[in-house]
Design an enzyme around this catalytic site. Sequence first.
Site, PDB file in Angstrom:
ATOM      1  N   GLY A  14      -1.985  14.277   2.570  1.00 45.72           N
ATOM      2  CA  GLY A  14      -3.291  14.910   2.688  1.00 45.72           C
ATOM      3  C   GLY A  14      -3.814  15.578   1.433  1.00 45.72           C
ATOM      4  N   SER A  15      -3.357  15.120   0.257  1.00 46.44           N
ATOM      5  CA  SER A  15      -3.881  15.757  -0.966  1.00 46.44           C
ATOM      6  C   SER A  15      -5.377  15.443  -1.138  1.00 46.44           C
ATOM      7  CB  SER A  15      -3.091  15.333  -2.202  1.00 46.44           C
ATOM      8  OG  SER A  15      -3.325  13.988  -2.517  1.00 46.44           O
ATOM      9  N   LYS A  67      -5.155  -1.480  19.626  1.00 42.17           N
ATOM     10  CA  LYS A  67      -6.132  -0.815  18.752  1.00 42.17           C
ATOM     11  C   LYS A  67      -7.437  -0.496  19.482  1.00 42.17           C
ATOM     12  CE  LYS A  67      -6.261  -2.475  14.486  1.00 42.17           C
ATOM     13  NZ  LYS A  67      -5.632  -1.488  13.606  1.00 42.17           N
ATOM     14  N   MET A  92      -3.158   4.719   7.011  1.00 42.13           N
ATOM     15  CA  MET A  92      -2.451   3.474   6.736  1.00 42.13           C
ATOM     16  C   MET A  92      -2.525   2.500   7.918  1.00 42.13           C
ATOM     17  SD  MET A  92      -1.883   4.246   3.747  1.00 42.13           S
ATOM     18  CE  MET A  92      -0.700   3.244   2.873  1.00 42.13           C
ATOM     19  N   ARG A  93      -3.751   2.213   8.334  1.00 45.80           N
ATOM     20  CA  ARG A  93      -3.973   1.373   9.503  1.00 45.80           C
ATOM     21  C   ARG A  93      -5.297   0.633   9.317  1.00 45.80           C
ATOM     22  NH1 ARG A  93      -1.207   1.716  14.019  1.00 45.80           N
ATOM     23  NH2 ARG A  93       0.169   3.358  13.312  1.00 45.80           N
ATOM     24  N   LEU A  94      -5.341  -0.606   9.756  1.00 44.77           N
ATOM     25  CA  LEU A  94      -6.607  -1.349   9.664  1.00 44.77           C
ATOM     26  C   LEU A  94      -7.590  -0.809  10.689  1.00 44.77           C
ATOM     27  CD1 LEU A  94      -5.542  -5.101   9.296  1.00 44.77           C
ATOM     28  CD2 LEU A  94      -6.504  -3.591   7.554  1.00 44.77           C
ATOM     29  N   ILE A  95      -8.855  -0.742  10.306  1.00 41.95           N
ATOM     30  CA  ILE A  95      -9.895  -0.306  11.242  1.00 41.95           C
ATOM     31  C   ILE A  95     -10.332  -1.527  12.061  1.00 41.95           C
ATOM     32  CG2 ILE A  95     -12.263   0.595  11.391  1.00 41.95           C
ATOM     33  CD1 ILE A  95     -10.306   2.754  10.534  1.00 41.95           C
ATOM     34  N   ASN A 109     -13.092   3.992   2.103  1.00 43.34           N
ATOM     35  CA  ASN A 109     -11.641   4.117   1.909  1.00 43.34           C
ATOM     36  C   ASN A 109     -11.347   4.285   0.431  1.00 43.34           C
ATOM     37  OD1 ASN A 109      -8.784   3.863   2.553  1.00 43.34           O
ATOM     38  ND2 ASN A 109      -8.895   1.781   1.721  1.00 43.34           N
ATOM     39  N   HIS A 111      -8.266   3.663  -2.430  1.00 43.81           N
ATOM     40  CA  HIS A 111      -7.048   2.868  -2.587  1.00 43.81           C
ATOM     41  C   HIS A 111      -6.536   2.993  -4.021  1.00 43.81           C
ATOM     42  CE1 HIS A 111      -4.191  -0.249  -1.601  1.00 43.81           C
ATOM     43  NE2 HIS A 111      -4.466  -0.801  -2.773  1.00 43.81           N
TER      44      HIS A 111
HETATM   45  C1  GAR Z   1      -3.721   7.916  -1.656  1.00 44.24           C
HETATM   46  O1  GAR Z   1      -3.177   7.646  -2.929  1.00 44.24           O
HETATM   47  C2  GAR Z   1      -4.588   6.761  -1.187  1.00 44.24           C
HETATM   48  O2  GAR Z   1      -5.240   6.118  -2.248  1.00 44.24           O
HETATM   49  C3  GAR Z   1      -3.568   5.870  -0.522  1.00 44.24           C
HETATM   50  O3  GAR Z   1      -2.735   6.753   0.162  1.00 44.24           O
HETATM   51  C4  GAR Z   1      -2.622   7.956  -0.611  1.00 44.24           C
HETATM   52  C5  GAR Z   1      -2.748   9.148   0.304  1.00 44.24           C
HETATM   53  O4  GAR Z   1      -2.453  10.326  -0.381  1.00 44.24           O
HETATM   54  N1  GAR Z   1      -4.201   4.920   0.358  1.00 44.24           N
HETATM   55  C6  GAR Z   1      -3.798   3.652   0.513  1.00 44.24           C
HETATM   56  O5  GAR Z   1      -2.820   3.209  -0.043  1.00 44.24           O
HETATM   57  C7  GAR Z   1      -4.670   2.824   1.444  1.00 44.24           C
HETATM   58  N2  GAR Z   1      -4.292   1.457   1.425  1.00 44.24           N
HETATM   59  P1  GAR Z   1      -2.803  11.749   0.221  1.00 44.24           P
HETATM   60  O6  GAR Z   1      -2.254  11.749   1.656  1.00 44.24           O
HETATM   61  O7  GAR Z   1      -2.070  12.717  -0.649  1.00 44.24           O
HETATM   62  O8  GAR Z   1      -4.294  11.924   0.181  1.00 44.24           O
END
Ligand code: GAR
Length: 194
Positions: A14-15, A67, A92-95, A109, A111
């Site tokens: 959740g950063s 889903k 981390m799930r497809l919508i 999103n 990435h």
């Molecule tokens: C982030 O780096 C985001 O880009 C990635 O998960 C991390 C979550 O970090 N998302 C994916 O890989 C989506 N395919 P956080 O929980 O610290 O925000």
Amino acid sequence: MKKVKLAVFASGTGSNFVTIAKEVAAGNLDCEISLLVCDKQDAKVLEKAKTFGVSTFVFNPKDYTGKAEFEQEILVKLQEFEIDWLILAGYMRLIGQTLLAAYPSRIVNIHPSLLPAFPGKDAIGQALAYGVKITGVTVHFVDEGMDTGQIIDQEQIRINDGEDRESLQRRIQEIEHRLFPEVIRNLCVKQYVR
Ligand code: GAR
């Protein structure tokens, strides 16, 4: 005027959630995070939501037939909170079709790669394993694919010789924490017309 209402979807640390919440609290983002949607009971992001006083909807996908069923329940919550935009920050799930149909061009999103390179899980590990010299961050609209959908913004970063995962992840997250609020400001807040 009514404030733009965001629902952040997250599965992990959740950063990015914290960064967005801080920008909102500082008055730099004229919107509110009205809801956090999380698919993991023990995700760290849940404590963070509590700190910022953000309501949460936590669900366990295993409790549903699929889903369509859990997204229907999410949708009821989103409607209850009158959510305008869905912000995927490490969800981390497809919508699926239920949410895509309810929020056309209203789901974004982030990435940790320069898409279309290295979609899916562990994009940073994939980039290091491949040996690319440049990677980065992408913010994009969400469609039914895995990290596909129209690209809104990207920023690149050069991987240093011998750089380890921890260092690259830290530098990528620094970019994310700058880029994501910026996109949200320009896309969801400034251009929002009700
Ligand atoms: C982030 O780096 C985001 O880009 C990635 O998960 C991390 C979550 O970090 N998302 C994916 O890989 C989506 N395919 P956080 O929980 O610290 O925000």
